[in-house]
Design an enzyme around this catalytic site. Sequence first.
Site, mmCIF file in Angstrom:
data_model
loop_
_atom_site.group_PDB
_atom_site.id
_atom_site.type_symbol
_atom_site.label_atom_id
_atom_site.label_comp_id
_atom_site.label_asym_id
_atom_site.label_seq_id
_atom_site.Cartn_x
_atom_site.Cartn_y
_atom_site.Cartn_z
ATOM 1 N N HIS A 283 79.989 42.396 -55.149
ATOM 2 C CA HIS A 283 79.930 43.462 -56.266
ATOM 3 C C HIS A 283 78.642 44.313 -55.876
ATOM 4 C CE1 HIS A 283 80.550 46.005 -59.619
ATOM 5 N NE2 HIS A 283 80.710 44.821 -60.462
ATOM 6 N N HIS B 23 86.504 51.162 -49.132
ATOM 7 C CA HIS B 23 86.317 50.976 -50.716
ATOM 8 C C HIS B 23 87.934 50.445 -50.843
ATOM 9 C CE1 HIS B 23 85.613 51.631 -54.690
ATOM 10 N NE2 HIS B 23 84.422 51.529 -54.371
ATOM 11 N N ASP C 222 77.181 52.507 -51.044
ATOM 12 C CA ASP C 222 76.290 51.524 -50.615
ATOM 13 C C ASP C 222 75.801 51.982 -49.103
ATOM 14 O OD1 ASP C 222 76.041 49.933 -52.660
ATOM 15 O OD2 ASP C 222 78.214 49.193 -52.129
HETATM 16 C C1 LIG Z 1 85.139 47.366 -49.557
HETATM 17 C C2 LIG Z 1 86.616 46.553 -49.038
HETATM 18 C C3 LIG Z 1 86.251 45.045 -49.281
HETATM 19 C C4 LIG Z 1 87.584 47.234 -49.276
HETATM 20 O O1 LIG Z 1 88.731 46.365 -48.753
HETATM 21 P P1 LIG Z 1 90.260 46.542 -48.933
HETATM 22 O O2 LIG Z 1 90.781 47.739 -49.783
HETATM 23 O O3 LIG Z 1 90.969 45.230 -49.389
HETATM 24 O O4 LIG Z 1 90.774 46.786 -47.527
HETATM 25 P P2 LIG Z 1 91.358 45.709 -46.433
HETATM 26 O O5 LIG Z 1 90.276 44.573 -46.160
HETATM 27 O O6 LIG Z 1 92.651 45.530 -46.816
HETATM 28 O O7 LIG Z 1 91.028 46.721 -45.175
HETATM 29 C C5 LIG Z 1 92.146 47.422 -44.545
HETATM 30 C C6 LIG Z 1 91.897 47.614 -43.124
HETATM 31 O O8 LIG Z 1 90.823 48.408 -42.778
HETATM 32 C C7 LIG Z 1 89.893 47.640 -42.113
HETATM 33 N N1 LIG Z 1 88.608 47.537 -42.735
HETATM 34 C C8 LIG Z 1 88.417 47.872 -44.099
HETATM 35 N N2 LIG Z 1 86.882 47.635 -44.258
HETATM 36 C C9 LIG Z 1 86.332 47.726 -43.051
HETATM 37 C C10 LIG Z 1 85.138 47.949 -42.583
HETATM 38 N N3 LIG Z 1 84.083 48.308 -43.405
HETATM 39 N N4 LIG Z 1 84.819 47.880 -41.164
HETATM 40 C C11 LIG Z 1 85.918 47.630 -40.345
HETATM 41 N N5 LIG Z 1 87.326 47.448 -40.600
HETATM 42 C C12 LIG Z 1 87.306 47.531 -41.856
HETATM 43 C C13 LIG Z 1 90.571 46.125 -42.263
HETATM 44 O O9 LIG Z 1 90.150 45.290 -41.114
HETATM 45 C C14 LIG Z 1 92.058 46.390 -42.185
HETATM 46 O O10 LIG Z 1 92.554 46.617 -41.015
HETATM 47 P P3 LIG Z 1 93.765 46.016 -40.310
HETATM 48 O O11 LIG Z 1 94.955 46.757 -41.375
HETATM 49 O O12 LIG Z 1 93.893 46.234 -39.053
HETATM 50 O O13 LIG Z 1 93.891 44.710 -41.086
HETATM 51 C C15 LIG Z 1 86.157 46.610 -47.132
HETATM 52 O O14 LIG Z 1 86.474 48.061 -46.823
HETATM 53 C C16 LIG Z 1 84.966 46.177 -46.767
HETATM 54 O O15 LIG Z 1 84.692 44.820 -46.575
HETATM 55 N N6 LIG Z 1 83.889 46.886 -46.612
HETATM 56 C C17 LIG Z 1 82.543 46.573 -46.101
HETATM 57 C C18 LIG Z 1 81.721 45.909 -47.276
HETATM 58 C C19 LIG Z 1 81.355 47.089 -48.113
HETATM 59 O O16 LIG Z 1 80.795 48.117 -47.740
HETATM 60 N N7 LIG Z 1 81.589 46.917 -49.677
HETATM 61 C C20 LIG Z 1 81.024 47.716 -50.478
HETATM 62 C C21 LIG Z 1 82.232 48.640 -51.393
HETATM 63 S S1 LIG Z 1 81.416 49.588 -52.567
#
Ligand SMILES: CC(C)(COP(=O)(O)OP(=O)(O)OC[C@H]1O[C@@H](n2cnc3c(N)ncnc32)[C@H](O)[C@@H]1OP(=O)(O)O)[C@@H](O)C(=O)NCCC(=O)NCCS
Length: 429
Positions: A267, A306, A362
């Site tokens: 979070h 996100h 972030d």
């Molecule tokens: C924020 C987050 C958890 C959202 O995840 P989500 O909506 O569940 O998206 P998914 O995990 O389903 O990702 C969709 C696709 O994008 C890719 N992806 C998502 N975020 C990515 C990232 N930061 N870097 C590389 N690839 C990423 C995934 O591997 C997936 O690819 P695929 O379809 O080939 O498997 C994710 O983007 C992430 O882990 N970001 C980095 C951490 C971060 O900055 N968090 C702060 C949020 S405010």
Amino acid sequence: MTESLTVRDNRTGQEYDVPIADGTIKAADLGKIKAGDDEPGLAVYDPGFVNTASCRSSVTYIDGEKGILEYRGYPIEQLAEGSTFLEVAYLLIHGALPTKAEYEQWEHEITFHTFVHENVKGFMEGFRYDAHPMGMLMASVGALSTFYPEASMIQDAENRQMQIVRMIAKMPTLGAWSFRHAQGKPFVYPDNELSYTANFLSMLFKMSESKYEADERLVKALDTLFILHADHEQNCSTNAVRSVGSSQVDPYSAVAAGIGALYGPLHGGANEAVLRMLRRIGSKSEIPAFIEGVKNGNERLMGFGHRVYKNYDPRAKIIKKACDDVFEVTGVNPLLEIAQELEKIALEDEYFVQRKLYPNVDFYSGLIYEAFQFPPEMFTVLFAIGRTPGWLAQWLELTQDKEQKIARPKQIYTGDRGLEFTPRDVRWA
Ligand SMILES: CC(C)(COP(=O)(O)OP(=O)(O)OC[C@H]1O[C@@H](n2cnc3c(N)ncnc32)[C@H](O)[C@@H]1OP(=O)(O)O)[C@@H](O)C(=O)NCCC(=O)NCCS
């Protein structure tokens, strides 16, 4: 157009009409669908609430596809540009912008309540020398419920307002003292002549000078960051506040639960991960190899992507501007160059474009906090101070929502049934 859903239960062949309102169906209506009279009704399985609305709310609107974030209908960009954190807090709590008189009264009340009981200071001093400031903040906010036992009378509107004012007012004091404790520095009392955010900086950084006045550009940048974090509808910590608050406990206990949720790395901790990543990359020449690794699935580009925003995170744009202002005062963080180059390359790369991955709030906030000389453990404390009016606005809404009940989800039971118990002396004989 008929606003209903026709469901055919293939176990029984029976059809049901389920009303649709506001783009949702009521889970309780699905409960009427049964395979037999003695069978339980149909339920929805939704770990993490990815497609379940838990409340009606008029606090914050988000359209992730279009990159829109509004508090009480006002776009975040306009609030960040022209408002102050205290005014935004008023807007979130009261639902409308204040008149001049209302604002002055609000500012006076919040300023008036920044001090905490001396005993709070005493127990904060009792934490171990290396206590995490977020753990200290969570414990001390929870402890405030013992200083204000009348806070449990949540049915009383005046009482609710009193606790809201107290909590917004004292959060910077508790946050700053949690920071000073880890540094072995004496606690600094609030300076009520300063603005909300300038006072917070004074309590953090004042040493022997008689008055600490931070650079106005830094005050403005931190105030803007607080505005950006002030609410984000039903996120994990807000859900925690609402869930705990649904038991009708006092607001200090409910907000302490929200702080607990925010403490978790999924979070509030992503900006710290961004800093670690930038440090590891080390120089611009290493970026292409790093990006290749991300595309091969070795790791994620932290600060990108996100769950809700699939176009861009509107807060990220504003933060970039705040970055420039802060670095003008503090000098440029060498990691900024790497961050900017990384962003440029990623935004042009097919992998990120196709998956709609953009910088989130972030990506730059950690760089700003580091420029203020905050250690990473303080990042979530800053987030918590900013989020407090949002938690309280949501809590206030909850207390007046006739449709709300105590939060109590269902489960799918996967354990044993009806085992025969054998007492210890027989089992171990
Ligand atoms: C924020 C987050 C958890 C959202 O995840 P989500 O909506 O569940 O998206 P998914 O995990 O389903 O990702 C969709 C696709 O994008 C890719 N992806 C998502 N975020 C990515 C990232 N930061 N870097 C590389 N690839 C990423 C995934 O591997 C997936 O690819 P695929 O379809 O080939 O498997 C994710 O983007 C992430 O882990 N970001 C980095 C951490 C971060 O900055 N968090 C702060 C949020 S405010």
